[in-house]
Write a protein that holds these residues in place. Structure first.
Motif, PDB file in Angstrom:
ATOM      1  N   LEU A  98     -31.926 -15.883   3.096  1.00 22.53           N
ATOM      2  CA  LEU A  98     -30.872 -16.739   3.656  1.00 22.53           C
ATOM      3  C   LEU A  98     -29.983 -15.939   4.606  1.00 22.53           C
ATOM      4  CD1 LEU A  98     -28.813 -19.342   1.666  1.00 22.53           C
ATOM      5  CD2 LEU A  98     -27.670 -17.775   3.210  1.00 22.53           C
ATOM      6  N   ILE A  99     -29.526 -14.772   4.160  1.00 21.79           N
ATOM      7  CA  ILE A  99     -28.646 -13.949   4.997  1.00 21.79           C
ATOM      8  C   ILE A  99     -29.377 -13.471   6.247  1.00 21.79           C
ATOM      9  CG2 ILE A  99     -27.381 -11.767   5.101  1.00 21.79           C
ATOM     10  CD1 ILE A  99     -26.678 -12.154   2.156  1.00 21.79           C
ATOM     11  N   ALA A 109     -20.055 -15.806  10.212  1.00 19.70           N
ATOM     12  CA  ALA A 109     -19.347 -16.140   8.976  1.00 19.70           C
ATOM     13  C   ALA A 109     -20.069 -17.265   8.240  1.00 19.70           C
ATOM     14  CB  ALA A 109     -17.909 -16.545   9.275  1.00 19.70           C
ATOM     15  N   ILE A 110     -19.852 -17.310   6.929  1.00 20.04           N
ATOM     16  CA  ILE A 110     -20.413 -18.366   6.078  1.00 20.04           C
ATOM     17  C   ILE A 110     -19.270 -19.016   5.311  1.00 20.04           C
ATOM     18  CG2 ILE A 110     -22.052 -18.931   4.252  1.00 20.04           C
ATOM     19  CD1 ILE A 110     -23.422 -16.239   4.832  1.00 20.04           C
ATOM     20  N   GLU A 169     -13.787 -25.068  -4.883  1.00 18.22           N
ATOM     21  CA  GLU A 169     -13.457 -23.764  -4.326  1.00 18.22           C
ATOM     22  C   GLU A 169     -14.176 -23.600  -2.996  1.00 18.22           C
ATOM     23  OE1 GLU A 169     -12.807 -19.745  -6.531  1.00 18.22           O
ATOM     24  OE2 GLU A 169     -14.963 -19.904  -6.094  1.00 18.22           O
ATOM     25  N   THR A 170     -13.444 -23.133  -1.996  1.00 18.26           N
ATOM     26  CA  THR A 170     -14.000 -22.898  -0.668  1.00 18.26           C
ATOM     27  C   THR A 170     -13.837 -21.429  -0.323  1.00 18.26           C
ATOM     28  OG1 THR A 170     -13.189 -25.105  -0.073  1.00 18.26           O
ATOM     29  CG2 THR A 170     -14.026 -23.732   1.703  1.00 18.26           C
ATOM     30  N   ASN A 171     -14.934 -20.783   0.057  1.00 16.65           N
ATOM     31  CA  ASN A 171     -14.906 -19.351   0.382  1.00 16.65           C
ATOM     32  C   ASN A 171     -15.448 -19.098   1.784  1.00 16.65           C
ATOM     33  OD1 ASN A 171     -13.947 -18.653  -2.183  1.00 16.65           O
ATOM     34  ND2 ASN A 171     -16.027 -18.455  -3.007  1.00 16.65           N
ATOM     35  N   LEU A 172     -14.854 -18.120   2.465  1.00 14.95           N
ATOM     36  CA  LEU A 172     -15.328 -17.700   3.781  1.00 14.95           C
ATOM     37  C   LEU A 172     -15.780 -16.250   3.677  1.00 14.95           C
ATOM     38  CD1 LEU A 172     -15.597 -18.536   6.818  1.00 14.95           C
ATOM     39  CD2 LEU A 172     -13.414 -17.361   7.184  1.00 14.95           C
ATOM     40  N   TYR A 173     -17.051 -16.007   4.031  1.00 17.91           N
ATOM     41  CA  TYR A 173     -17.620 -14.664   3.958  1.00 17.91           C
ATOM     42  C   TYR A 173     -17.948 -14.156   5.359  1.00 17.91           C
ATOM     43  CZ  TYR A 173     -18.295 -15.708  -1.001  1.00 17.91           C
ATOM     44  OH  TYR A 173     -18.093 -16.043  -2.316  1.00 17.91           O
ATOM     45  N   ASP A 174     -17.681 -12.870   5.582  1.00 14.12           N
ATOM     46  CA  ASP A 174     -18.053 -12.223   6.822  1.00 14.12           C
ATOM     47  C   ASP A 174     -19.527 -11.848   6.731  1.00 14.12           C
ATOM     48  OD1 ASP A 174     -16.622 -10.528   9.298  1.00 14.12           O
ATOM     49  OD2 ASP A 174     -18.485  -9.656   8.541  1.00 14.12           O
ATOM     50  N   VAL A 175     -20.344 -12.273   7.689  1.00 22.21           N
ATOM     51  CA  VAL A 175     -21.787 -12.037   7.633  1.00 22.21           C
ATOM     52  C   VAL A 175     -22.112 -10.549   7.741  1.00 22.21           C
ATOM     53  CG1 VAL A 175     -23.958 -12.397   8.859  1.00 22.21           C
ATOM     54  CG2 VAL A 175     -22.420 -14.323   8.464  1.00 22.21           C
ATOM     55  N   ASN A 176     -21.446  -9.817   8.616  1.00 20.02           N
ATOM     56  CA  ASN A 176     -21.770  -8.407   8.846  1.00 20.02           C
ATOM     57  C   ASN A 176     -21.458  -7.522   7.648  1.00 20.02           C
ATOM     58  OD1 ASN A 176     -22.713  -8.825  11.503  1.00 20.02           O
ATOM     59  ND2 ASN A 176     -20.615  -8.804  12.283  1.00 20.02           N
ATOM     60  N   THR A 177     -20.352  -7.811   6.960  1.00 18.44           N
ATOM     61  CA  THR A 177     -19.952  -6.971   5.829  1.00 18.44           C
ATOM     62  C   THR A 177     -20.336  -7.577   4.481  1.00 18.44           C
ATOM     63  OG1 THR A 177     -17.753  -8.002   5.661  1.00 18.44           O
ATOM     64  CG2 THR A 177     -17.989  -6.120   7.156  1.00 18.44           C
TER      65      THR A 177
END
Length: 221
Positions: A98-99, A109-110, A169-177
């Protein structure tokens, strides 16, 4: 087992996201968190992912989050387009695959949304008891007429009803890190309309992200 039950509850949740009979619905952000390690981010390509195996709920939530992000000039892609649901798959796609797919498409971002809990609240709905005057006293002619008119008018007992409360719950993830950079918790009471609830949830979530300086504050026309 509990997580499976929670995931399957997304439909009533989002049939959630609006009110049972006389109960008005509401969705509200309870709180948010932003990583102290980051400054304002300029994410331009975001994947939105509703973590549920209910295809209808997944489509509605991802559609509305995508629309709200696009209003701010951000290119948003639904996870359902990258990884369509499979009738034969019993588990989600491999997270590494997936990533890798997300990075290949240039996303930075995800944004995930997940139902983490549901509760039932009992509330009392008061009845209607009061005097209602009439211009003519036609019911006084007999006890039967008087009783049959006034009893149902005066006595309307209250009752107890149960409301569903859903916590998301809503989360935002940085794709690179691969690090969590922002998170918010929200709740919704007794939803009646999937369409309205998903739209309200998406609008409040993206607005809060802008307020927390994670996304652009100005909506682009």
């Amino acid at each position: 087992m509990k997580h499976n039950l929670i995931r399957n509850a997304w439909l009533p949740l989002l049939l959630l996201l609006a009110g049972i009979a006389a109960c008005s619905s509401s969705t509200q952000i309870m709180g948010s968190w932003k990583s102290p390690e980051i400054e304002a981010q300029n994410y331009q390509r975001v994947v939105v992912a509703a973590l549920t195996d209910n295809v209808l709920a997944r489509q509605e939530v991802e559609n509305d989050l995508q629309a709200q992000l696009q209003m701010r000039g951000i290119q948003a892609t639904r996870s359902i387009d990258l990884f369509p649901p499979s009738a034969t798959a019993k588990t989600g796609p491999d997270v590494n695959l997936l990533i890798e797919r997300i990075k290949e498409n240039g996303h930075d971002a995800i944004l995930t949304a997940a139902l983490v809990d549901e509760q039932t609240e009992t509330r009392y709905v008061p009845g209607n008891m009061g005097y209602r005057p009439m211009s003519r006293f036609v019911w006084y002619g007999s006890f039967r007429g008087y009783y049959n008119f006034w009893y149902p008018t005066l006595y309307d007992p209250g009752y107890y009803t149960e409301d569903k409360v859903y916590y998301l719950e809503t989360n935002l993830y940085d794709v690179n890190t691969d690090r969590l950079v922002w998170s918010a918790q929200s709740k919704s009471h007794s939803p009646r309309s999937l369409r309205k609830a998903a739209s309200q949830f998406a609008e409040l979530t993206v607005q809060k992200m802008a307020e927390d300086n994670v996304l652009p504050a100005v909506v682009r026309q």
